[in-house]
Design a protein around this motif. Structure first.
Motif, mmCIF file in Angstrom:
data_model
loop_
_atom_site.group_PDB
_atom_site.id
_atom_site.type_symbol
_atom_site.label_atom_id
_atom_site.label_comp_id
_atom_site.label_asym_id
_atom_site.label_seq_id
_atom_site.Cartn_x
_atom_site.Cartn_y
_atom_site.Cartn_z
ATOM 1 N N MET A 109 0.840 -1.165 0.000
ATOM 2 C CA MET A 109 0.000 0.000 0.000
ATOM 3 C C MET A 109 0.892 1.238 0.000
ATOM 4 S SD MET A 109 -3.178 0.936 2.500
ATOM 5 C CE MET A 109 -2.349 1.359 3.994
ATOM 6 N N ALA A 110 0.601 2.185 -0.857
ATOM 7 C CA ALA A 110 1.390 3.398 -0.975
ATOM 8 C C ALA A 110 1.109 4.334 0.199
ATOM 9 C CB ALA A 110 1.072 4.093 -2.286
ATOM 10 N N THR A 111 2.157 5.000 0.631
ATOM 11 C CA THR A 111 2.032 5.970 1.707
ATOM 12 C C THR A 111 1.461 7.259 1.151
ATOM 13 O OG1 THR A 111 3.991 5.024 2.757
ATOM 14 C CG2 THR A 111 3.336 7.201 3.472
ATOM 15 N N THR A 112 0.470 7.815 1.844
ATOM 16 C CA THR A 112 -0.091 9.097 1.410
ATOM 17 C C THR A 112 0.833 10.217 1.864
ATOM 18 O OG1 THR A 112 -1.353 9.461 3.434
ATOM 19 C CG2 THR A 112 -2.447 8.188 1.665
ATOM 20 N N LEU A 113 0.638 11.381 1.274
ATOM 21 C CA LEU A 113 1.425 12.551 1.640
ATOM 22 C C LEU A 113 1.236 12.864 3.128
ATOM 23 C CD1 LEU A 113 3.250 14.859 0.721
ATOM 24 C CD2 LEU A 113 1.198 16.128 0.096
ATOM 25 N N ARG A 114 -0.001 12.798 3.600
ATOM 26 C CA ARG A 114 -0.283 13.075 5.018
ATOM 27 C C ARG A 114 0.434 12.062 5.916
ATOM 28 N NH1 ARG A 114 -3.414 16.253 7.714
ATOM 29 N NH2 ARG A 114 -4.722 16.871 5.978
ATOM 30 N N GLN A 115 0.404 10.783 5.570
ATOM 31 C CA GLN A 115 1.084 9.753 6.368
ATOM 32 C C GLN A 115 2.590 9.995 6.382
ATOM 33 O OE1 GLN A 115 -0.333 6.392 4.138
ATOM 34 N NE2 GLN A 115 -1.843 5.822 5.689
ATOM 35 N N PHE A 116 3.108 10.354 5.223
ATOM 36 C CA PHE A 116 4.539 10.623 5.084
ATOM 37 C C PHE A 116 4.957 11.752 6.022
ATOM 38 C CE2 PHE A 116 7.897 13.118 3.005
ATOM 39 C CZ PHE A 116 8.873 12.155 2.810
ATOM 40 N N LEU A 117 4.230 12.868 5.978
ATOM 41 C CA LEU A 117 4.563 14.015 6.821
ATOM 42 C C LEU A 117 4.289 13.722 8.296
ATOM 43 C CD1 LEU A 117 3.240 16.848 4.493
ATOM 44 C CD2 LEU A 117 5.637 16.344 5.037
ATOM 45 N N SER A 118 3.234 12.992 8.562
ATOM 46 C CA SER A 118 2.886 12.638 9.936
ATOM 47 C C SER A 118 3.965 11.767 10.569
ATOM 48 C CB SER A 118 1.540 11.918 9.952
ATOM 49 O OG SER A 118 1.188 11.578 11.260
ATOM 50 N N SER A 119 4.590 10.909 9.790
ATOM 51 C CA SER A 119 5.607 9.997 10.314
ATOM 52 C C SER A 119 6.827 10.742 10.862
ATOM 53 C CB SER A 119 6.033 8.984 9.253
ATOM 54 O OG SER A 119 6.828 9.619 8.266
ATOM 55 N N ILE A 120 7.000 12.004 10.473
ATOM 56 C CA ILE A 120 8.124 12.801 10.984
ATOM 57 C C ILE A 120 7.634 14.007 11.796
ATOM 58 C CG2 ILE A 120 9.832 12.093 9.276
ATOM 59 C CD1 ILE A 120 9.155 14.625 7.674
ATOM 60 N N GLY A 121 6.349 13.998 12.136
ATOM 61 C CA GLY A 121 5.801 15.071 12.958
ATOM 62 C C GLY A 121 5.588 16.375 12.213
ATOM 63 N N CYS A 122 5.375 16.309 10.927
ATOM 64 C CA CYS A 122 5.211 17.525 10.117
ATOM 65 C C CYS A 122 3.896 17.527 9.341
ATOM 66 C CB CYS A 122 6.386 17.670 9.152
ATOM 67 S SG CYS A 122 7.964 17.984 9.973
ATOM 68 N N GLU A 123 2.875 16.852 9.857
ATOM 69 C CA GLU A 123 1.600 16.757 9.134
ATOM 70 C C GLU A 123 0.930 18.103 8.930
ATOM 71 O OE1 GLU A 123 0.832 16.038 13.457
ATOM 72 O OE2 GLU A 123 2.213 15.150 12.040
ATOM 73 N N GLN A 124 1.292 19.107 9.739
ATOM 74 C CA GLN A 124 0.683 20.433 9.598
ATOM 75 C C GLN A 124 1.007 21.075 8.246
ATOM 76 O OE1 GLN A 124 3.232 19.666 11.623
ATOM 77 N NE2 GLN A 124 4.621 21.388 11.970
ATOM 78 N N TYR A 125 2.014 20.561 7.547
ATOM 79 C CA TYR A 125 2.395 21.113 6.243
ATOM 80 C C TYR A 125 1.646 20.479 5.071
ATOM 81 C CZ TYR A 125 6.224 23.101 8.946
ATOM 82 O OH TYR A 125 6.968 23.787 9.880
ATOM 83 N N THR A 126 0.817 19.500 5.328
ATOM 84 C CA THR A 126 0.085 18.817 4.249
ATOM 85 C C THR A 126 -0.659 19.811 3.360
ATOM 86 O OG1 THR A 126 -0.123 16.827 5.597
ATOM 87 C CG2 THR A 126 -1.572 17.000 3.694
ATOM 88 N N PRO A 127 -1.451 20.743 3.912
ATOM 89 C CA PRO A 127 -2.168 21.693 3.044
ATOM 90 C C PRO A 127 -1.225 22.567 2.206
ATOM 91 C CG PRO A 127 -3.054 21.775 5.286
ATOM 92 C CD PRO A 127 -1.816 20.919 5.318
ATOM 93 N N ILE A 128 -0.064 22.916 2.765
ATOM 94 C CA ILE A 128 0.913 23.736 2.028
ATOM 95 C C ILE A 128 1.400 22.981 0.790
ATOM 96 C CG2 ILE A 128 3.263 24.664 2.131
ATOM 97 C CD1 ILE A 128 2.707 25.416 5.056
ATOM 98 N N PHE A 129 1.734 21.707 0.977
ATOM 99 C CA PHE A 129 2.202 20.901 -0.160
ATOM 100 C C PHE A 129 1.088 20.743 -1.198
ATOM 101 C CE2 PHE A 129 5.428 19.565 2.922
ATOM 102 C CZ PHE A 129 6.565 19.648 2.139
ATOM 103 N N GLU A 130 -0.112 20.477 -0.732
ATOM 104 C CA GLU A 130 -1.233 20.289 -1.662
ATOM 105 C C GLU A 130 -1.523 21.567 -2.440
ATOM 106 O OE1 GLU A 130 -4.160 18.780 1.071
ATOM 107 O OE2 GLU A 130 -3.499 16.696 0.760
ATOM 108 N N ARG A 131 -1.451 22.719 -1.786
ATOM 109 C CA ARG A 131 -1.666 24.008 -2.490
ATOM 110 C C ARG A 131 -0.604 24.259 -3.551
ATOM 111 N NH1 ARG A 131 -3.100 26.235 2.528
ATOM 112 N NH2 ARG A 131 -0.977 26.982 2.837
ATOM 113 N N ASN A 132 0.570 23.719 -3.340
ATOM 114 C CA ASN A 132 1.666 23.913 -4.292
ATOM 115 C C ASN A 132 1.769 22.786 -5.318
ATOM 116 O OD1 ASN A 132 3.304 26.441 -3.588
ATOM 117 N ND2 ASN A 132 2.852 25.539 -1.596
ATOM 118 N N GLY A 133 0.739 21.935 -5.377
ATOM 119 C CA GLY A 133 0.664 20.917 -6.422
ATOM 120 C C GLY A 133 1.316 19.588 -6.091
#
Length: 112
Positions: A1-25
């Motif tokens: 199963m592929a890791t989602t962007l949110r899971q990826f960022l959450s795994s390092i304690g940076c999930e708060q940046y998910t919307p920033i990455f999504e806004r930037n494509g």
């Protein structure tokens, strides 16, 4: 199963940046591979520790993906080769090695 962007960022304690990455494509982990520290800062990841965590995690996941890719190709290469089954041993050879009714101590025995 592929890791989602949110899971990826959450795994390092940076999930708060998910919307920033999504806004930037950036919608997948694989799309992050071209990012550098300056780009992360321009997106709004101002904490240098967070930028380094993100970049280190990206580099680590690329190494892992490359390793898995290499493993897949090795497996495919090995699947091309099959070990041939040994040829059946002719009965004549077997009887020379172990006769059916060997005489032991003057008595005839049989092997079943």
């Amino acid at each position: 199963m592929a890791t989602t962007l949110r899971q990826f960022l959450s795994s390092i304690g940076c999930e708060q940046y998910t919307p920033i990455f999504e806004r930037n494509g950036y919608s997948s982990v694989s799309s992050l591979s071209t990012l550098d520290e300056a780009q992360l800062a321009s997106f709004g990841v101002y904490d240098s520790t967070h930028r380094q965590k993100i970049l280190s995690k990206i580099a680590g996941s690329e190494d892992f993906d490359n390793m898995l890719g290499d493993l897949d190709s090795v497996i495919k290469d090995l699947e091309m080769f099959t070990v041939p089954k040994p040829a059946p041993v002719p009965v004549e050879v077997l009887t020379k090695i172990a006769p059916r009714n060997p005489v032991v101590g003057g008595t005839t025995t049989s092997c079943i």
